[in-house]
Write a protein that holds these residues in place. Structure first.
Motif, mmCIF file in Angstrom:
data_model
loop_
_atom_site.group_PDB
_atom_site.id
_atom_site.type_symbol
_atom_site.label_atom_id
_atom_site.label_comp_id
_atom_site.label_asym_id
_atom_site.label_seq_id
_atom_site.Cartn_x
_atom_site.Cartn_y
_atom_site.Cartn_z
ATOM 1 N N CYS A 153 0.822 -1.221 0.000
ATOM 2 C CA CYS A 153 0.000 0.000 0.000
ATOM 3 C C CYS A 153 0.844 1.255 0.000
ATOM 4 O O CYS A 153 0.324 2.350 -0.172
ATOM 5 C CB CYS A 153 -0.952 0.005 1.190
ATOM 6 N N CYS A 184 7.229 -0.996 1.359
ATOM 7 C CA CYS A 184 6.629 -2.021 2.218
ATOM 8 C C CYS A 184 7.100 -3.391 1.760
ATOM 9 O O CYS A 184 6.984 -3.728 0.578
ATOM 10 C CB CYS A 184 5.108 -1.961 2.157
ATOM 11 N N CYS A 228 0.605 -6.583 2.985
ATOM 12 C CA CYS A 228 -0.629 -7.225 3.457
ATOM 13 C C CYS A 228 -1.853 -6.784 2.667
ATOM 14 O O CYS A 228 -2.944 -7.291 2.871
ATOM 15 C CB CYS A 228 -0.843 -6.922 4.941
ATOM 16 N N CYS A 257 4.840 1.235 10.136
ATOM 17 C CA CYS A 257 3.628 0.425 10.014
ATOM 18 C C CYS A 257 3.609 -0.623 11.122
ATOM 19 O O CYS A 257 4.611 -1.301 11.370
ATOM 20 C CB CYS A 257 3.587 -0.257 8.651
HETATM 21 S S1 SF4 Z 1 2.154 -4.055 5.798
HETATM 22 FE FE1 SF4 Z 1 1.648 -1.934 6.312
HETATM 23 S S2 SF4 Z 1 2.579 -0.694 4.694
HETATM 24 FE FE2 SF4 Z 1 2.478 -2.817 3.955
HETATM 25 S S3 SF4 Z 1 0.575 -3.031 2.809
HETATM 26 FE FE3 SF4 Z 1 0.152 -3.647 4.923
HETATM 27 S S4 SF4 Z 1 -0.568 -1.751 5.950
HETATM 28 FE FE4 SF4 Z 1 0.463 -1.146 4.032
#
Ligand code: SF4
Length: 566
Positions: free
Chosen positions: A293, A297, A301, A480
């Protein structure tokens, strides 16, 4: 040198300020909460001229630290009346860091009702009149702003809920696809932005320097981050494959999945909404799992959901959304849950508060549990601004009061985030004592953490305390939470932070940062009039045994009062 950007609506001024020394190592939640304590009158009206909205990227945003490009928003909450911080991924944090902006403070009462967009570029930051965007949802708003400012800008925006200043209104953050799918969802930060008549913030980092972070030992920092990136990716494969809905199975197994407005803890059709079902639907319909996202990262997730016809619907469907719009409403249809999620993203409301509010409305008899069309209609009413829609958009506590429902799963006005506190007692302790109302992201006592039975009260006070402190460390660095607020992560963060500041810090010193952040937030809440008496859960959690385990929330008031007693 990093700077603060101050936007004073009363004066119509936007200007940069030097960062005071005391803020130098603060970022994310530690910076937003400190500025709110320093600058906001604790007893002020949250939607009035004295409240301020503070936006801050993480300390390591723009660096090679994994999962560090996160954006945090703080203010006095119109939902809880407490200090509040809500954070999201997306593309804005990294761009602000590249521009050298440590924080944005939006203050004052606008001189008129006219709406503006705050546009931030390398050499200017200005308010641009934006009346043409009023009434648009987040998807159209971002589409229009991308047309005006380019596909690569990062955007934060509010939908109709923020314009109406509904207290569950979120602030949307553009994801890597430029869509409003990441949300600072909790606590009504979108309502505060709406009270300032700011429809959106556009961040254009064109021409900005890539190496803005002030790292004392960049080589050592990058080396530690490189190693951590490998272990973090290896240890989070479940999140990559199934997203946070990976939690449906274990939460259901311990009897803590909310069903029909928190009246049961186990859902007989959980396999229709669990991580495996969601991943199969995402992949089978042309969407994807393992989506990042935000840049940098490595956990990934996030997911992208397409409907059965292969048409894009939303990203990302999270566990809490599946639980509160799914089992909590007796809806086992992922297509419907995805549409509800999309509506919330568009109007700009928190899926947890709205899912909880719809559950309360169903208990009141507004519709039957399991009625998918009624659920969709209720959420659509938020966007239309009907009386029922405005009730729901103000969250479950207001909805319960107006509709005469006392079984409201909330603490300090905020709906619980899908983990029943009777079966997940550590999370329940956090719901009760957390500085920001019922919020699992303040310290989540998940099954498997610390090797205890989540249905037993044994050690849960200590576990919540530890998790609240470690979570404050992670949030206070602006990372995060899926790096895991647990002891092994703390050991890694000691190394990362030591390289950042150029001297060896100890684990105790790192944890003290977390405690300091909690002390700041408790100070604000005390000045705002909160006492230990507010740190309690609704009575039905103590009186009504939760099946199938037959457990109640049995942590005593004295035990709750000792949780953050440091
Ligand atoms: S782990 Fe954190 S930064 Fe990565 S996609 Fe999931 S919410 Fe977004």
């Amino acid at each position: 040198m990093a700077k603060l950007l101050r936007v004073n609506l009363a004066k119509g001024q936007v200007h940069y300020e030097d960062v005071p020394e005391k803020y130098r190592l603060l970022a994310g939640r530690s910076l937003t909460s400190q500025i709110v304590l320093d600058e906001v009158e604790p007893i002020c009206e949250p939607l009035g001229e004295l409240n301020k909205l503070v936006i801050a990227p993480g300390l390591f945003a723009g660096t090679r630290c994994p999962n560090s490009n996160r954006i945090f928003i703080g203010a006095k909450s119109p939902l809880t009346g407490t200090i509040k911080e809500s954070n999201a991924g997306g593309t804005v944090a990294r761009k602000l860091a590249k521009l050298g902006i440590k924080g944005i403070i939006i203050e004052g009462k606008p001189a008129s009702d006219a709406w503006n967009v705050l546009v931030i570029k390398k050499d200017e930051a200005i308010l641009v009149p934006s009346q043409e965007l009023v009434g648009l949802g987040n998807y159209k708003t971002m589409e229009s702003l991308h047309e005006s400012y380019g596909a690569k800008v990062g955007i934060m925006s509010i939908g109709q809920a923020g314009e109406m200043m509904l207290s569950a209104a979120s602030v949307a953050v553009s994801d890597p696809d430029g869509l409003p799918n990441r949300h600072c969802g909790r606590g009504g930060m979108g309502a505060v932005l709406g009270s300032k008549r700011i429809k959106a913030i556009v961040v254009d980092d064109t021409g900005a320097d890539d190496a803005i972070a002030e790292i004392a030992d960049p080589e050592g920092f990058n080396e530690v981050c490189k190693e951590w990136t490998k272990t973090l990716a290896a240890n989070t494969v479940g999140l990559k494959n199934f997203g946070t809905t990976n939690l449906v199975n274990p939460i259901n197994a311990v009897g803590g999945l909310p069903v029909k407005n928190f009246s049961q803890g186990s859902y007989d059709r959980f396999e229709k909404i669990n991580g495996q079902a969601l991943a199969a639907a995402c992949i089978g319909n042309g969407g994807r799992v393992g989506h990042a996202c935000s840049p940098g990262c490595v956990v990934r997730c996030s997911n992208v959901y397409h409907d059965k016809d292969g048409k894009y619907v939303v990203s990302a469907i999270e566990f809490e959304t599946v639980a509160l719009f799914g089992s909590n409403l007796d809806i086992d249809n992922l297509e419907t849950i995805a549409r509800l999620n999309r509506l919330c993203n568009d109007y700009g409301v928190d899926t947890m508060d709205v899912g909880g509010a719809v559950g309360v409305a169903m208990e009141a008899g507004i519709a039957s549990f399991g009625d998918e069309e009624a659920a969709l209609d209720m959420v659509e009413q938020i966007g239309k601004g009907t009386i029922l829609g405005r009730l729901l958009g103000n969250g479950s506590t207001i909805t319960g009061k107006v509709l005469g429902v006392t079984r409201v799963p909330a603490s300090k006005g905020q709906n619980m985030s899908a983990y029943d506190p009777r079966a997940l007692k550590g999370t329940g302790v956090t719901y009760a004592t957390g500085t920001q109302g019922a919020d699992h992201t303040l310290g989540n006592g998940l099954p498997g953490r610390f090797g205890v039975d989540t249905n037993s009260k044994d050690q849960q006070v200590e576990i919540s305390r530890k998790l609240q402190i470690m979570t404050a460390v992670v949030d206070g660095l602006g990372l995060c939470l899926f790096i895991g607020p647990m002891p092994p992560t703390m050991d890694t963060l000691v190394k990362v932070f030591s390289k950042y500041v150029g001297k060896d810090i100890t684990l105790d010193e790192l944890l003290e940062r977390g405690k300091d952040l909690l002390r700041v937030e408790m100070s604000f809440n005390k000045l705002a009039g909160f006492t230990n008496a507010d740190n309690r859960l609704p009575e039905f959690f103590s009186n009504e045994p939760l099946e199938p385990k037959g457990v109640v929330f049995d942590i005593t008031p004295e035990e709750l009062d000792a949780v953050l007693n440091f």
